[in-house]
Design a protein around this motif. Structure first.
Motif, PDB file in Angstrom:
ATOM      1  N   ALA A  48      26.737  26.079  -1.568  1.00 50.07           N
ATOM      2  CA  ALA A  48      26.801  27.435  -2.104  1.00 50.07           C
ATOM      3  C   ALA A  48      25.513  28.200  -1.892  1.00 50.07           C
ATOM      4  O   ALA A  48      25.504  29.432  -1.906  1.00 50.07           O
ATOM      5  CB  ALA A  48      27.146  27.397  -3.601  1.00 50.07           C
ATOM      6  N   GLY A  49      24.385  27.467  -1.688  1.00 47.06           N
ATOM      7  CA  GLY A  49      23.101  28.147  -1.655  1.00 47.06           C
ATOM      8  C   GLY A  49      22.401  28.146  -0.321  1.00 47.06           C
ATOM      9  O   GLY A  49      21.508  28.966  -0.099  1.00 47.06           O
ATOM     10  N   ARG A  50      22.748  27.244   0.618  1.00 49.12           N
ATOM     11  CA  ARG A  50      21.992  27.152   1.859  1.00 49.12           C
ATOM     12  C   ARG A  50      22.929  26.851   3.029  1.00 49.12           C
ATOM     13  O   ARG A  50      24.086  26.497   2.856  1.00 49.12           O
ATOM     14  CB  ARG A  50      20.936  26.039   1.765  1.00 49.12           C
ATOM     15  CG  ARG A  50      19.781  26.356   0.837  1.00 49.12           C
ATOM     16  CD  ARG A  50      18.722  25.250   0.889  1.00 49.12           C
ATOM     17  NE  ARG A  50      19.232  23.993   0.336  1.00 49.12           N
ATOM     18  CZ  ARG A  50      18.647  22.810   0.501  1.00 49.12           C
ATOM     19  NH1 ARG A  50      17.518  22.729   1.198  1.00 49.12           N
ATOM     20  NH2 ARG A  50      19.154  21.727  -0.043  1.00 49.12           N
ATOM     21  N   TYR A  51      22.346  27.056   4.259  1.00 45.31           N
ATOM     22  CA  TYR A  51      23.008  26.676   5.502  1.00 45.31           C
ATOM     23  C   TYR A  51      22.263  25.506   6.124  1.00 45.31           C
ATOM     24  O   TYR A  51      21.069  25.288   5.860  1.00 45.31           O
ATOM     25  CB  TYR A  51      23.017  27.828   6.509  1.00 45.31           C
ATOM     26  CG  TYR A  51      23.873  29.015   6.097  1.00 45.31           C
ATOM     27  CD1 TYR A  51      25.273  28.920   6.133  1.00 45.31           C
ATOM     28  CD2 TYR A  51      23.288  30.208   5.693  1.00 45.31           C
ATOM     29  CE1 TYR A  51      26.054  30.004   5.766  1.00 45.31           C
ATOM     30  CE2 TYR A  51      24.059  31.290   5.314  1.00 45.31           C
ATOM     31  CZ  TYR A  51      25.448  31.186   5.352  1.00 45.31           C
ATOM     32  OH  TYR A  51      26.232  32.242   4.994  1.00 45.31           O
ATOM     33  N   LEU A  52      22.918  24.765   6.998  1.00 47.07           N
ATOM     34  CA  LEU A  52      22.302  23.710   7.789  1.00 47.07           C
ATOM     35  C   LEU A  52      22.607  24.010   9.256  1.00 47.07           C
ATOM     36  O   LEU A  52      23.765  24.219   9.626  1.00 47.07           O
ATOM     37  CB  LEU A  52      22.875  22.330   7.424  1.00 47.07           C
ATOM     38  CG  LEU A  52      22.295  21.151   8.206  1.00 47.07           C
ATOM     39  CD1 LEU A  52      20.804  20.965   7.887  1.00 47.07           C
ATOM     40  CD2 LEU A  52      23.055  19.861   7.896  1.00 47.07           C
ATOM     41  N   SER A  53      21.535  24.067  10.084  1.00 49.65           N
ATOM     42  CA  SER A  53      21.699  24.391  11.493  1.00 49.65           C
ATOM     43  C   SER A  53      21.113  23.288  12.352  1.00 49.65           C
ATOM     44  O   SER A  53      20.111  22.655  11.987  1.00 49.65           O
ATOM     45  CB  SER A  53      20.996  25.719  11.830  1.00 49.65           C
ATOM     46  OG  SER A  53      21.533  26.774  11.073  1.00 49.65           O
ATOM     47  N   HIS A  54      21.735  23.025  13.503  1.00 53.96           N
ATOM     48  CA  HIS A  54      21.249  22.067  14.500  1.00 53.96           C
ATOM     49  C   HIS A  54      21.301  22.712  15.872  1.00 53.96           C
ATOM     50  O   HIS A  54      22.185  23.529  16.148  1.00 53.96           O
ATOM     51  CB  HIS A  54      22.125  20.800  14.530  1.00 53.96           C
ATOM     52  CG  HIS A  54      21.738  19.779  13.500  1.00 53.96           C
ATOM     53  ND1 HIS A  54      21.229  20.088  12.265  1.00 53.96           N
ATOM     54  CD2 HIS A  54      21.792  18.408  13.541  1.00 53.96           C
ATOM     55  CE1 HIS A  54      20.998  18.991  11.568  1.00 53.96           C
ATOM     56  NE2 HIS A  54      21.333  17.930  12.335  1.00 53.96           N
ATOM     57  N   GLY A  55      20.356  22.298  16.724  1.00 55.91           N
ATOM     58  CA  GLY A  55      20.406  22.709  18.108  1.00 55.91           C
ATOM     59  C   GLY A  55      21.165  21.692  18.942  1.00 55.91           C
ATOM     60  O   GLY A  55      21.378  20.534  18.532  1.00 55.91           O
ATOM     61  N   ALA A  56      21.561  22.069  20.129  1.00 49.93           N
ATOM     62  CA  ALA A  56      22.318  21.195  21.019  1.00 49.93           C
ATOM     63  C   ALA A  56      21.370  20.473  21.958  1.00 49.93           C
ATOM     64  O   ALA A  56      20.243  20.890  22.198  1.00 49.93           O
ATOM     65  CB  ALA A  56      23.326  22.008  21.820  1.00 49.93           C
TER      66      ALA A  56
END
Length: 591
Positions: A458-466
């Motif tokens: 609800a509070g954050r995103y998680l991002s990854h590169g390829a």
């Protein structure tokens, strides 16, 4: 004007019964009959029934540049009802009291010595014939007075103006005009028009007759109007055909033709005021299928040197005289303006014809929906640089929305080297919710995923590169437990070698070192073998391969390439190199 009428009585009223008088009429009685009855009777007849003016003839003619006028025989009537005859064999009196005889061609009126504008007038005058002086009898002859007046002539009928002439040097005629000339009229509240008729088409045995009878009647109405009662009313043109034809019995009017409809017009019709038509109107065809049904060959046929239309076969044509104003409009059922078509930016040259713009007024204010320029459609503006150029209204409004309950919502395609779809933005170029199927090469500057954070969705995103590579590389991994001999075989899917070639291997023991762990047999038949490890040990393996399927072979990855043409000297991301945004590559090649 009216006068008292008194005449001699030729019956003796002193006897009963009255008897005709005997003996000759005395001079005083003849004078009374003439001056008290016949003269006033004629004057009242002329003034009250006809009105003053030219009754016949009295044509004024001249030769431009030459002196002198000629007045043809004729007659006029003055305001007192006196007849002014210019008769052949009679005479006319000029300004200098000269008597001029009237011939078959009229008389000459000299202009020598005069100049400037003069009015030719005819007025009442009499002369005495003194040839009977010896016997004591005098003859009186009406000799109209002809004058050339340089002063203003009152328009009161005391003198009748025949013409206005402009005289030059030597009395030469420069111009002749009607000016105040007028003809006599007829004073009547009702005029019956009679004509001859026959019954020559009667059947055998039927009575026939040729006679005159009442054919029509023209009468004045009390409200100031005029009524004509006739079976038909026809006004003939110069060529003899009907210029106007009214058929009261059928309720039809024809212009330049015998009417075949309520209003039948042969020729161009101009309506300078409003027109109200109760029934369907057919233009170019009978039996209209709508309130207005126009039929023509179609097409803009000809333009003049300024590019203006000079001939057309278009069924309906609208023109607004003011730039940007409505040429075609529509009202809703309540009579409120709802739609408009305008022509904007008309520069009046053959190369600039203006922009047709379509407007609506749903919320009470005019909003431009779309316009057309050089075959391009602009939605929300007037300057398209593409076949379809949509500009949103701003304020968070959507510029283009496509919805479909089934099938394809938007299909863009190019047979050649064109780019069917270009999406660009300084921030987010596209938001796609759902699955995306790309059947071709995906070229990008960056690739990453972004999800709701597993620990704080609800509070954050998680991002990854390829993971990137300079080859079209696939990565596969897994786990295997070694047998009692410290070996194992890993079987890959049946399509593995059909998709990949140039394999690379990595092995990682779990729990303890395995210095002798190795690939005992390379991939063959979609199987590779591991050996040299402790019995029962778990091993993590990874295999990479380079694609060699037909699509990959047809579309090989070019790792390095030169920038050519308009791309040279421009950047996909100039700001990242410390450069200005104007050096960014255009989304559409050639721009």
């Amino acid at each position: 004007m009216s006068e008292k009428l008194v005449r001699t009585s030729y019956v003796d009223p002193t006897v009963n019964p009255s008897e005709p008088r005997q003996g000759d009429t005395g001079l005083h009685e003849s004078r009374q009959d003439q001056e008290g009855y016949v003269g006033p009777l004629h004057r009242m007849h002329g003034s009250l029934l006809h009105g003053w003016g030219v009754a016949a003839g009295l044509r004024v003619s001249a030769v431009i540049g030459q002196a002198g006028l000629r007045i043809s025989p004729g007659a006029a009537l003055d305001v007192r009802g006196r007849l002014l005859p210019l008769s052949v064999g009679g005479q006319a009196k000029l300004d200098d009291d000269t008597l001029v005889p009237v011939t078959e061609t009229g008389l000459a009126l000299p202009t020598t010595g005069l100049s400037g504008e003069h009015r030719v007038t005819i007025g009442w005058a009499e002369t005495f014939d003194f040839t009977g002086v010896g016997s004591g009898v005098f003859n009186t002859e009406t000799t109209p007075a002809l004058r050339l007046r340089a002063d203003a002539v009152p328009d009161d009928g005391e003198e009748i103006v025949l013409a206005l002439v402009d005289l030059g040097p030597g009395g030469a005629v420069l111009k002749a005009a009607v000016d105040q000339r007028r003809t006599t009229g007829l004073s009547a509240g009702r005029i019956q028009l009679t004509g001859s008729a026959d019954t020559t088409d009667a059947a055998p045995g039927a009575p026939v007759a040729v006679a005159d009878g009442r054919q029509a009647e023209l009468r004045a109405l009390r409200d100031g109007g005029v009524a004509l009662e006739a079976s038909r009313f026809v006004v003939s043109g110069p060529a003899g055909g009907p210029a106007l034809w009214v058929d009261p019995a059928a309720g039809r009017v024809g212009v330049n033709t015998a009417p075949g409809a309520t209003l039948d017009v042969d020729g161009t019709t101009v309506l300078r005021g409003g027109a109200f038509l109760r029934g369907p109107v057919g233009v170019g065809r009978p039996g209209p299928l709508a309130l207005v049904h126009a039929v023509a060959q179609g097409g803009f046929e000809a333009e003049d040197g300024q590019g203006k239309l000079s001939a057309s076969g278009i069924p309906l044509l609208a023109e607004a005289r003011t730039d940007g104003q409505t040429a075609i409009g529509a009202l809703n059922s309540s009579g409120r303006p709802a739609f408009a078509l305008s022509i904007d930016h008309d520069q009046g040259t053959p190369g600039a014809r203006g922009l047709p713009a379509f407007w609506d007024k749903y919320d009470g204010a005019w909003h431009m929906a779309f316009s057309i320029k050089n075959g391009n459609l602009a939605v929300g503006h007037k300057n398209p640089d593409a076949r379809l150029h949509v500009v949103g209204a701003g304020g968070g409004n959507t510029a283009l929305r496509v919805e479909t309950p089934s099938g394809v919502g938007l299909h863009t395609f190019s047979e050649g080297s064109g780019i069917p779809l270009v999406i660009g933005s300084r921030k987010t170029a596209a938001l796609i919710s759902g699955n995306v199927d790309i059947r071709g090469t995906l070229t990008k500057s960056d690739l990453r995923f972004k999800i709701d954070h597993p620990l704080d969705p609800a509070g954050r995103y998680l991002s990854h590169g390829a993971v990137e590579s300079d080859e079209m590389k696939n990565v596969y991994d897994g786990e295997v437990v070694l047998d009692e001999h410290g070996a194992a075989e890993v079987t890959l899917p049946g399509w593995f070698e059909a998709l990949n070639e140039r394999f690379r291997y990595q092995l990682t023991p779990i729990g303890a070192p395995a210095p002798n762990l190795h690939i005992a047999k390379e991939l063959s038949g979609n199987v590779f073998a591991i050996a040299g490890g402790p019995p029962g040990a778990k091993v993590c393996w990874q295999v990479t391969g380079v694609r060699h399927d037909p699509y990959a072979l047809a579309s090989p990855l070019v790792v390095e390439s030169a920038k050519e043409g308009d791309e040279h000297g421009r950047y996909r991301h100039p700001q990242a190199h410390g450069l200005t945004a104007d050096l960014e590559l255009s989304l559409t090649p050639g721009d």
